[in-house]
Design a protein around this motif. Structure first.
Motif, PDB file in Angstrom:
ATOM      1  N   SER A 513      15.055  -6.487   4.000  1.00 58.00           N
ATOM      2  CA  SER A 513      13.786  -5.595   3.729  1.00 58.00           C
ATOM      3  C   SER A 513      12.849  -6.467   2.947  1.00 58.00           C
ATOM      4  CB  SER A 513      14.543  -4.615   2.584  1.00 58.00           C
ATOM      5  OG  SER A 513      13.409  -3.805   2.289  1.00 58.00           O
ATOM      6  N   TYR A 548       9.193   0.067   1.419  1.00 57.02           N
ATOM      7  CA  TYR A 548      10.201  -0.865   1.721  1.00 57.02           C
ATOM      8  C   TYR A 548      11.155  -0.583   0.453  1.00 57.02           C
ATOM      9  CZ  TYR A 548       7.648  -2.997   5.496  1.00 57.02           C
ATOM     10  OH  TYR A 548       7.084  -3.070   6.568  1.00 57.02           O
ATOM     11  N   GLU A 550      13.510  -2.791  -0.573  1.00 58.91           N
ATOM     12  CA  GLU A 550      13.731  -3.764  -1.583  1.00 58.91           C
ATOM     13  C   GLU A 550      12.364  -3.808  -2.521  1.00 58.91           C
ATOM     14  OE1 GLU A 550      15.888  -6.453  -3.119  1.00 58.91           O
ATOM     15  OE2 GLU A 550      16.330  -5.433  -1.312  1.00 58.91           O
ATOM     16  N   THR A 574      11.265   4.880  -2.901  1.00 53.61           N
ATOM     17  CA  THR A 574      10.878   4.714  -1.141  1.00 53.61           C
ATOM     18  C   THR A 574      10.114   6.046  -0.776  1.00 53.61           C
ATOM     19  OG1 THR A 574      12.743   5.640  -0.354  1.00 53.61           O
ATOM     20  CG2 THR A 574      12.835   3.353  -0.648  1.00 53.61           C
TER      21      THR A 574
END
Length: 656
Positions: A513, A548, A550, A574
């Motif tokens: 990610s 994303y 991450e 997210t």
């Protein structure tokens, strides 16, 4: 998959149901859909094996696929001759895990020399560190009190089995209501409507919402409501269902996710309807639990008797099973007698329980369930005139057929320009599995109801999505059209361009990610300015989202360590995790910044439409125009921002 737009179908002999359709053609289409579903099931299984089955027990626990060790805090018996356990883990309440309502799990013990140390089940709810599991068995395991208990996530094929069953049922229908509905839903026959005499006017609804309500009431077989962001789709549906409940018996109301079903359950109950929630629940507050079939059963005066008999039956089975192979005639007779006693007790309890369930369902104005939950055996005794499918544009077509197969009239509601269903298989996606039934219908169906007034966003925030997705058909209600934050900086839309700053995206090796720490530094500077402007004043609600995961995790970590930001009323998630929510201020961190102009996940424009329509009064988008600008969608967005004076450069927010 084939599109129904502009298709011509050759008429064949009318069937006994009066349908002018080619059964061979329909069967081929449904068979192809079943094939795509098998591809998806296989891809899902392979991904599960890669993610979970190859991991050691310790790795499963670390990645949130396992809870161990656990304490059993409660156990007992629920309806349908099913045992349950409530387990609790000792961990921080916000520690990440993969367990969700409806997921299949394996309850196990690590105690040595235990026979049958595993029992499968389904999660009914997860609340912080507690989880309720309905076991796939009549009896509780005898090792439950021995300790060393854990729960592992299993590959869940229940949803696939229900979808396969529904497709088979639809494919095999030769005549009757399902065959007629199939003809309409598959584009062979136009939907029919009763003439509308005096239109119903629901106070508080706007003209487009009232038009949708009237179309729903007039529909004989199908009505479709297209509800863009902030247009009051749920409000409209609830009012239509309330009116339908005055005209017909119990209505089936469904949606793809537990969260969406819980919301509908609350909203329908709030307008005075008797609602019964079937299946797993995603929240455990009283407002939801009180509507569940399980809770209604438990509150019935006969519930104690049923529970008592279930326990007696379980005890009789336990006593019978303690006999080993070698025993005499007397023991054999006693064992047979105990099994017979358990069978009779179970049958009596089931008969009484079924009668109570019938009473509860028959007295309900509305039964709510997920699409998969609509396949529950509990509903086999029910006959529905109407099934409502909310968020229909987020559901795989095979899942949509589950509630369709239970009714003679279908109401679909959703927005095909928001989040699509997730499809794991690249081949199934390429062949069209992600194209929903609602999308297919909107390609050819005349007269669908578009809700055209939105009550969320400033018109500048709405403008780009309106032009790109809704042919400028949306209007902003007067109350929101020009609303802004009370204090500057209160411009409603800002794009902050990081091009030329050298903020290259990074890849998290473990999950592949992407994240961009420097991009968040710019976002944080803008956030600091906002906080500074509100010193001594109440801050607006703030959401920070990213495509994303991450990046969302990185932002959460940085904020937690920032003494100023950690106490603010803000949430980070997210896009998928933020769906259905809204805030006065929303930041979107696009992340992608590379020399190739590769935008990857950002090319999912429907997801970006969701992200860009979460803000009420201020939307701040941060990204690299040099990376995203070669894509037509983002180039249009950049031009839109420039045209209304919303363009900024990151250099304005960089400290010297």
């Amino acid at each position: 998959m084939h599109s129904f737009a502009g298709q011509k179908y050759e008429a064949v002999e009318q069937s006994t149901a009066g349908l002018c359709i080619s059964m061979t053609e329909i069967e081929k289409e449904l068979a192809a859909l079943s094939g795509l579903l098998q591809l998806e099931k296989q891809a899902d299984l392979e991904q599960f094996r890669l993610q979970v089955e190859r991991l050691s027990p310790e790795e499963r626990r670390a990645r949130g696929f396992s809870w161990y060790p656990l304490q059993v805090v409660k156990h007992g018996y629920t309806y349908g001759e099913r045992a349950f356990v409530i387990v609790e883990r000792n961990a921080p309440a916000d520690e990440h895990h993969q367990f969700r309502p409806g997921k299949s799990v394996n309850l196990y013990t690590r105690q040595a020399a235990v026979r049958h140390p595993e029992r499968s089940g389904v999660i009914q709810f997860v609340d912080k560190n507690r989880m309720k599991v309905i076991l796939n068995s009549k009896d509780l395991p005898d090792w439950l009190g021995l300790g060393m208990i854990g729960v592992d996530l299993l590959f869940d094929e229940t949803t696939y089995l229900e979808m396969e069953k529904a497709l088979a049922k639809v494919r095999e229908a030769k005549s009757g209501q399902l065959a007629e509905l199939r003809a309409v839903l598959m584009g062979r026959q136009e939907p029919r409507f009763e003439p509308i005499g005096q239109p119903v006017i629901v106070p508080g609804l706007n003209p487009s919402q009232n038009a949708a309500v009237n179309q729903i009431l007039a529909a004989l077989d199908l009505a479709v409501v297209h509800g863009p962001p902030g247009t009051g789709k749920t409000t409209t549906l609830v009012q239509a269902i309330k009116l339908m409940a005055e005209r017909e018996n119990t209505i089936l109301v469904t949606a793809p996710s537990n969260t969406a079903v819980d919301l509908l359950t609350e909203r329908l109950s709030a307008v005075g309807l008797e609602v019964t929630r079937i299946g797993n629940i995603s929240r455990v507050d009283e407002s939801i639990i009180s509507h569940t079939l399980e809770m209604k059963l438990s509150r019935h005066p006969e519930a104690k008797n049923i529970k008592k008999v279930r326990i007696q039956a379980a005890e009789a089975r336990r006593k019978a099973q303690r006999y080993k192979r070698r025993f005499g005639q007397e023991e054999r007779d006693e064992r047979r007698q105990l099994f017979e006693e358990a069978k009779e007790l179970s049958a009596w309890a089931t008969q009484l329980e079924n009668r109570l369930i019938s009473q509860i369902l028959d007295s309900s104005h509305v039964i709510t369930a997920t699409l998969t939950g609509a396949g529950s055996e509990v509903l086999n005794q029910c006959k529905f005139r109407t099934a409502v499918i909310d968020e229909a544009a987020q559901a795989l077509e095979p899942a949509t057929w589950i509630p369709v197969s239970r009714a003679s009239r279908i109401i679909l509601a959703g927005d095909p320009f928001q989040l699509p269903p997730t499809v794991q298989s690249k081949e199934a996606q390429r062949k069209g599995l992600q194209v929903t039934l609602m999308e297919k219908l909107l390609q050819w169906l005349p007269g669908t109801s578009l809700l055209n007034v939105q009550y969320r966003m400033h018109q500048a925030i709405m403008g780009f999505s309106n032009r790109r997705f809704y042919q400028n058909a949306l209007q902003a209600d007067e109350h929101v059209r020009l609303h802004r934050l009370p204090l500057p900086p209160n411009d409603p839309l800002v794009f902050i361009d990081t091009a030329g700053c050298g903020f290259e995206e990074k890849v998290q090796e473990k999950y592949q990610s992407r994240f961009n720490p420097e991009e968040f530094m710019i976002l944080r500077e803008h956030l600091y300015q906002l906080v500074e402007a509100y010193q001594g004043e109440e801050l607006p609600g703030i959401g920070i989202i990213s495509p994303y995961r991450e990046q969302a995790l990185h932002i959460q970590e940085v904020i937690a360590e920032d003494s100023l930001l950690a106490t603010l009323p803000l949430s980070v998630n997210t896009i998928d995790g933020f769906q259905g929510q809204e805030r006065d201020v929303v930041y979107i961190s696009l992340v992608r910044s590379n020399s190739k102009g590769d935008i990857g996940f950002l090319s999912d424009y429907r997801r970006m439409n969701v992200a860009m329509t979460r803000a009420r009064k201020k939307l701040v988008v941060i990204g690299d125009s040099a990376t995203i600008g070669n894509d037509g969608f983002y180039n249009d967005f950049l031009n839109y921002c420039e045209s209304i004076g919303a363009y900024r450069t990151a250099w304005e927010y960089m400290r010297g």
